[in-house]
Scaffold this active site. Structure first.
Site, mmCIF file in Angstrom:
data_model
loop_
_atom_site.group_PDB
_atom_site.id
_atom_site.type_symbol
_atom_site.label_atom_id
_atom_site.label_comp_id
_atom_site.label_asym_id
_atom_site.label_seq_id
_atom_site.Cartn_x
_atom_site.Cartn_y
_atom_site.Cartn_z
ATOM 1 N N LYS A 169 85.505 -39.241 -27.481
ATOM 2 C CA LYS A 169 86.397 -40.117 -28.237
ATOM 3 C C LYS A 169 87.862 -39.806 -27.924
ATOM 4 O O LYS A 169 88.170 -38.781 -27.305
ATOM 5 C CB LYS A 169 86.105 -39.958 -29.728
ATOM 6 C CG LYS A 169 84.680 -40.363 -30.102
ATOM 7 C CD LYS A 169 84.414 -40.121 -31.578
ATOM 8 C CE LYS A 169 83.012 -40.514 -31.968
ATOM 9 N NZ LYS A 169 82.769 -40.307 -33.415
ATOM 10 N N ASN A 189 85.850 -36.351 -34.920
ATOM 11 C CA ASN A 189 84.759 -35.471 -34.473
ATOM 12 C C ASN A 189 84.498 -35.514 -32.974
ATOM 13 O O ASN A 189 83.450 -35.125 -32.508
ATOM 14 C CB ASN A 189 83.489 -35.723 -35.286
ATOM 15 C CG ASN A 189 82.885 -37.086 -35.067
ATOM 16 O OD1 ASN A 189 83.344 -37.870 -34.234
ATOM 17 N ND2 ASN A 189 81.842 -37.372 -35.820
ATOM 18 N N PHE A 236 84.260 -47.159 -44.063
ATOM 19 C CA PHE A 236 85.063 -46.516 -43.016
ATOM 20 C C PHE A 236 85.096 -47.301 -41.707
ATOM 21 O O PHE A 236 85.817 -46.930 -40.776
ATOM 22 C CB PHE A 236 84.559 -45.090 -42.745
ATOM 23 C CG PHE A 236 83.115 -45.025 -42.317
ATOM 24 C CD1 PHE A 236 82.744 -45.251 -40.998
ATOM 25 C CD2 PHE A 236 82.118 -44.731 -43.239
ATOM 26 C CE1 PHE A 236 81.420 -45.197 -40.597
ATOM 27 C CE2 PHE A 236 80.784 -44.664 -42.852
ATOM 28 C CZ PHE A 236 80.437 -44.895 -41.532
ATOM 29 N N HIS A 273 80.642 -38.943 -29.380
ATOM 30 C CA HIS A 273 79.534 -39.774 -29.865
ATOM 31 C C HIS A 273 78.342 -39.518 -28.964
ATOM 32 O O HIS A 273 78.483 -39.395 -27.746
ATOM 33 C CB HIS A 273 79.894 -41.266 -29.789
ATOM 34 C CG HIS A 273 78.705 -42.154 -29.934
ATOM 35 N ND1 HIS A 273 78.214 -42.538 -31.161
ATOM 36 C CD2 HIS A 273 77.875 -42.697 -29.004
ATOM 37 C CE1 HIS A 273 77.139 -43.290 -30.977
ATOM 38 N NE2 HIS A 273 76.918 -43.407 -29.676
ATOM 39 N N THR A 311 77.364 -34.767 -37.530
ATOM 40 C CA THR A 311 78.457 -35.744 -37.556
ATOM 41 C C THR A 311 79.676 -35.171 -38.266
ATOM 42 O O THR A 311 80.807 -35.336 -37.813
ATOM 43 C CB THR A 311 77.994 -37.048 -38.240
ATOM 44 O OG1 THR A 311 76.881 -37.567 -37.508
ATOM 45 C CG2 THR A 311 79.103 -38.080 -38.263
ATOM 46 N N ARG A 371 72.026 -34.521 -29.009
ATOM 47 C CA ARG A 371 72.463 -34.545 -30.410
ATOM 48 C C ARG A 371 72.586 -33.127 -30.971
ATOM 49 O O ARG A 371 73.510 -32.831 -31.723
ATOM 50 C CB ARG A 371 71.488 -35.364 -31.260
ATOM 51 C CG ARG A 371 71.471 -36.832 -30.939
ATOM 52 C CD ARG A 371 72.668 -37.558 -31.434
ATOM 53 N NE ARG A 371 72.682 -37.617 -32.894
ATOM 54 C CZ ARG A 371 73.498 -38.364 -33.598
ATOM 55 N NH1 ARG A 371 74.376 -39.134 -32.984
ATOM 56 N NH2 ARG A 371 73.467 -38.368 -34.905
ATOM 57 N N ARG A 388 80.895 -29.928 -31.793
ATOM 58 C CA ARG A 388 81.679 -30.173 -33.012
ATOM 59 C C ARG A 388 81.928 -28.888 -33.797
ATOM 60 O O ARG A 388 82.989 -28.727 -34.399
ATOM 61 C CB ARG A 388 80.985 -31.217 -33.876
ATOM 62 C CG ARG A 388 81.023 -32.606 -33.258
ATOM 63 C CD ARG A 388 80.293 -33.607 -34.118
ATOM 64 N NE ARG A 388 80.363 -34.949 -33.565
ATOM 65 C CZ ARG A 388 79.363 -35.814 -33.621
ATOM 66 N NH1 ARG A 388 78.219 -35.487 -34.206
ATOM 67 N NH2 ARG A 388 79.503 -37.017 -33.107
#
Length: 153
Positions: A13, A116, A61, A119, A95, A89, A106
């Site tokens: 991101k 965070n 959000f 993705h 998350t 993942r 993360r």
């Protein structure tokens, strides 16, 4: 597609790009033994992001998420390997970074859920949808890595 040819969509991101974490994240996936088969550096359009996050459109959000993802460049990638969706993942962490263990991306690099940095597809079906949304078939490179036989039995 053979079991070790499962694919997932991973996107670094805008905050991950701005913080200079692209190389570290790619390094972790490569060191795990996954194979990069597609990558592009893009400033995603609002339309693409709305389509990508369509399942979240009714969440409070959602507008802020689309704005955040549109605020800067994204590194969009397709990774391939055995159980890459599930393992990817796990590598990302929860998350909410506050719930992520040290050693996860993360857990090591994030503080707030709204920033965070990465993705990852949450299922094989989502991965296929996201890959098709972000990449044309010709943008995915199919090759056998020299390391393949050192990673898989």
């Amino acid at each position: 597609m053979a079991a070790n040819c499962e694919r997932t969509f991973i996107a670094i991101k805008p905050d991950g790009v701005q913080r200079g974490l692209v190389g570290e994240i790619i390094k972790r996936f490569e060191q795990k033994g996954f194979r990069l088969v597609g990558m592009k550096f893009v400033h995603a359009s609002e339309e693409l992001l709305k389509q990508h996050y369509i399942d979240l459109k009714d969440r409070p959000f959602y507008p802020g998420l689309v704005k955040y993802m549109n605020s800067g460049p994204i590194v969009a990638m397709v990774w391939e390997g055995l159980n890459v969706v599930k393992t990817g993942r796990v590598m990302l962490g929860e998350t909410n970074p506050a719930d992520s263990k040290p050693g996860t991306i993360r857990g090591d690099f994030c503080i707030q859920v709204g920033r965070n940095i990465i993705h990852g597809s949450d299922s094989v079906e989502s991965a296929q949808k996201e890959i098709n949304l972000w990449f044309k078939p010709a943008e995915l490179i199919d090759f056998k890595s020299c390391a393949h036989d050192w990673i898989y039995e």
